[in-house]
Design a protein around this motif. Structure first.
Motif, PDB file in Angstrom:
ATOM      1  N   ILE A 128       9.950  25.608   6.412  1.00  0.00           N
ATOM      2  CA  ILE A 128      11.189  24.815   6.492  1.00  0.00           C
ATOM      3  C   ILE A 128      12.286  25.513   5.694  1.00  0.00           C
ATOM      4  N   ASN A 129      13.473  25.636   6.286  1.00  0.00           N
ATOM      5  CA  ASN A 129      14.601  26.268   5.587  1.00  0.00           C
ATOM      6  C   ASN A 129      15.064  25.418   4.416  1.00  0.00           C
ATOM      7  N   THR A 130      15.299  26.053   3.263  1.00  0.00           N
ATOM      8  CA  THR A 130      15.859  25.380   2.084  1.00  0.00           C
ATOM      9  C   THR A 130      16.857  26.317   1.411  1.00  0.00           C
ATOM     10  N   ALA A 131      17.672  25.763   0.537  1.00  0.00           N
ATOM     11  CA  ALA A 131      18.616  26.587  -0.222  1.00  0.00           C
ATOM     12  C   ALA A 131      17.876  27.412  -1.270  1.00  0.00           C
ATOM     13  N   GLU A 132      18.477  28.532  -1.678  1.00  0.00           N
ATOM     14  CA  GLU A 132      17.941  29.296  -2.811  1.00  0.00           C
ATOM     15  C   GLU A 132      18.040  28.427  -4.057  1.00  0.00           C
ATOM     16  N   SER A 133      17.012  28.456  -4.916  1.00  0.00           N
ATOM     17  CA  SER A 133      17.026  27.553  -6.076  1.00  0.00           C
ATOM     18  C   SER A 133      16.483  28.220  -7.333  1.00  0.00           C
ATOM     19  N   PHE A 134      16.846  27.645  -8.461  1.00  0.00           N
ATOM     20  CA  PHE A 134      16.421  28.113  -9.790  1.00  0.00           C
ATOM     21  C   PHE A 134      15.995  26.884 -10.582  1.00  0.00           C
ATOM     22  N   PHE A 135      14.779  26.905 -11.139  1.00  0.00           N
ATOM     23  CA  PHE A 135      14.214  25.745 -11.834  1.00  0.00           C
ATOM     24  C   PHE A 135      14.297  25.932 -13.343  1.00  0.00           C
ATOM     25  N   LEU A 136      14.659  24.852 -14.064  1.00  0.00           N
ATOM     26  CA  LEU A 136      14.784  24.910 -15.523  1.00  0.00           C
ATOM     27  C   LEU A 136      14.109  23.716 -16.190  1.00  0.00           C
ATOM     28  N   ASN A 137      13.394  23.982 -17.310  1.00  0.00           N
ATOM     29  CA  ASN A 137      12.896  22.931 -18.194  1.00  0.00           C
ATOM     30  C   ASN A 137      13.881  22.731 -19.333  1.00  0.00           C
ATOM     31  N   LYS A 138      13.859  21.548 -19.940  1.00  0.00           N
ATOM     32  CA  LYS A 138      14.852  21.211 -20.971  1.00  0.00           C
ATOM     33  C   LYS A 138      14.801  22.145 -22.176  1.00  0.00           C
ATOM     34  N   ASN A 139      13.604  22.551 -22.580  1.00  0.00           N
ATOM     35  CA  ASN A 139      13.471  23.387 -23.781  1.00  0.00           C
ATOM     36  C   ASN A 139      13.468  24.874 -23.476  1.00  0.00           C
ATOM     37  N   GLN A 140      13.751  25.223 -22.253  1.00  0.00           N
ATOM     38  CA  GLN A 140      13.731  26.623 -21.830  1.00  0.00           C
ATOM     39  C   GLN A 140      15.043  27.318 -22.198  1.00  0.00           C
ATOM     40  N   VAL A 141      14.932  28.546 -22.709  1.00  0.00           N
ATOM     41  CA  VAL A 141      16.119  29.361 -22.955  1.00  0.00           C
ATOM     42  C   VAL A 141      16.541  29.971 -21.621  1.00  0.00           C
ATOM     43  N   PHE A 142      17.812  29.866 -21.289  1.00  0.00           N
ATOM     44  CA  PHE A 142      18.246  30.376 -19.991  1.00  0.00           C
ATOM     45  C   PHE A 142      19.522  31.188 -20.121  1.00  0.00           C
ATOM     46  N   CYS A 143      19.737  32.022 -19.119  1.00  0.00           N
ATOM     47  CA  CYS A 143      20.928  32.873 -19.050  1.00  0.00           C
ATOM     48  C   CYS A 143      21.714  32.464 -17.807  1.00  0.00           C
ATOM     49  N   THR A 144      22.939  31.999 -17.994  1.00  0.00           N
ATOM     50  CA  THR A 144      23.722  31.529 -16.854  1.00  0.00           C
ATOM     51  C   THR A 144      23.986  32.647 -15.847  1.00  0.00           C
ATOM     52  N   LYS A 145      24.118  33.886 -16.348  1.00  0.00           N
ATOM     53  CA  LYS A 145      24.385  35.007 -15.431  1.00  0.00           C
ATOM     54  C   LYS A 145      23.198  35.229 -14.487  1.00  0.00           C
ATOM     55  N   LYS A 146      21.962  35.124 -15.022  1.00  0.00           N
ATOM     56  CA  LYS A 146      20.772  35.309 -14.177  1.00  0.00           C
ATOM     57  C   LYS A 146      20.681  34.219 -13.108  1.00  0.00           C
TER      58      LYS A 146
END
Length: 327
Positions: A128-146
């Motif tokens: 099934i077609n879906t949008a590209e996605s990125f998953f995050l947990n609340k305590n996860q360090v993330f980079c907005t650029k990535k």
């Protein structure tokens, strides 16, 4: 005459919408076959409210009533709770343990469909077609650029487990992404950032009726706001066209995908799924296993378009649920 507990309310911000849906269910149950009761399940208390608005507390150990209505036992639960704990599998598991029939899908399928990450991952597996996605947990360090490198701009930031577009933001600039993420984290400890899909948005009701799966007429959603947010859904800030006007080939494609999604997810009872049509191809957004039943809601309008009543659908759902629990 079957005694039916129409449960409404819940623990999320969708509680008031659920109470509207529960009222519709209560009013549309045939009194010749059903003896319905309004049951409110709220964070602070569970209670039955009679026609004189007198409240009776619920015994959570066996879902019976304390006080003057002690001894009342229900033949079936009609679940009209949007969000937790009615749409995410918690109450379904509770009623399974008590061996009380309930409408809708079981606890496992409710949990999978309410969790956007689980649902999208499963449906991608089935093609099934879906949008590209990125998953995050609340305590996860993330980079907005990535994140932006993967999903692009604009993008949507969504709580992973929430309904009615609560906590959702549409982000156009990278500098606004962090604020949108923190807003979504107020609703859930897990969030999804999704690519924006340019196309026509549609909603499709699919439900089981007399052992047959029925796909309802498609509704096209045209929001006056930037997207189909909470205000658009419940304050008349959207135009909803039922049936939607599509080329027959595209309409058939949407209906087939909606049917496949319902079956791939092993659903039963009532559902409503949403898609974006991009270059004549449907892309799955999300699915509701307890859609709204109020006058503003899409599912009742789609039923009306094919001449079916809520009353007959509710009746079939109840008796199917009772039969299923016997097996």
């Amino acid at each position: 005459m079957k005694k039916i507990a129409v449960i409404m309310g819940g623990y999320s911000k969708e509680s008031l919408i659920s109470i509207q849906s529960g009222k519709v269910v209560y009013e549309n149950l045939c009194r010749k076959e059903f003896d319905p009761y309004r049951i409110y399940l709220l964070k602070e208390k569970w209670f039955l409210k009679n026609d004189e608005n007198k409240e009776y507390s619920i015994n959570k150990q066996d879902f019976t009533i304390f006080g003057g209505m002690k001894g009342l036992k229900f033949d079936c639960i009609f679940n009209a709770i949007h969000g937790t704990p009615g749409e995410d599998g918690i109450l379904q598991a509770y009623f399974e343990l008590l061996k009380i029939p309930y409408t809708g899908c079981n606890f496992h399928h409710a949990n999978v469909t309410f969790n956007k990450k689980y649902c999208l991952t499963l449906l991608k597996h089935f093609g099934i077609n879906t949008a590209e996605s990125f998953f995050l947990n609340k305590n996860q360090v993330f980079c907005t650029k990535k994140i932006i490198d993967k999903v692009g701009l604009p993008c949507f930031v969504k709580p992973n487990r929430s309904g009615s577009s609560l906590g959702i933001s549409k982000v156009y600039k990278e500098k606004d992404l962090d604020h949108a993420i923190q807003k979504a984290f107020l609703e859930d400890e897990e969030i999804i950032v999704e690519s924006y899909l340019e196309g026509r948005e549609v909603s499709v009701g699919v439900f089981s009726f007399k052992n047959e799966v029925i796909v309802l007429p498609i509704t096209e959603i045209i929001s006056q706001n930037d997207f189909f947010d909470f205000e658009s859904k419940y304050s008349g800030k959207s135009k909803e066209i039922t049936p939607a006007k599509f080329d027959p080939n595209i309409e058939n494609k949407i209906r087939k995908i909606a049917m496949k999604v319902y079956k791939f997810l092993n659903l039963s009872g009532i559902s409503r799924s949403e898609y974006i049509i991009v270059n004549e191809e449907p892309f799955f957004l999300e699915i509701n296993t307890i859609p709204g039943f109020s006058e503003e809601s899409i599912f009742p309008k789609q039923l009306k378009a094919i001449g079916m009543s809520l009353s007959e659908v509710f009746k079939d759902s109840i008796f199917t649920s009772i039969d299923k629990m016997k097996k």
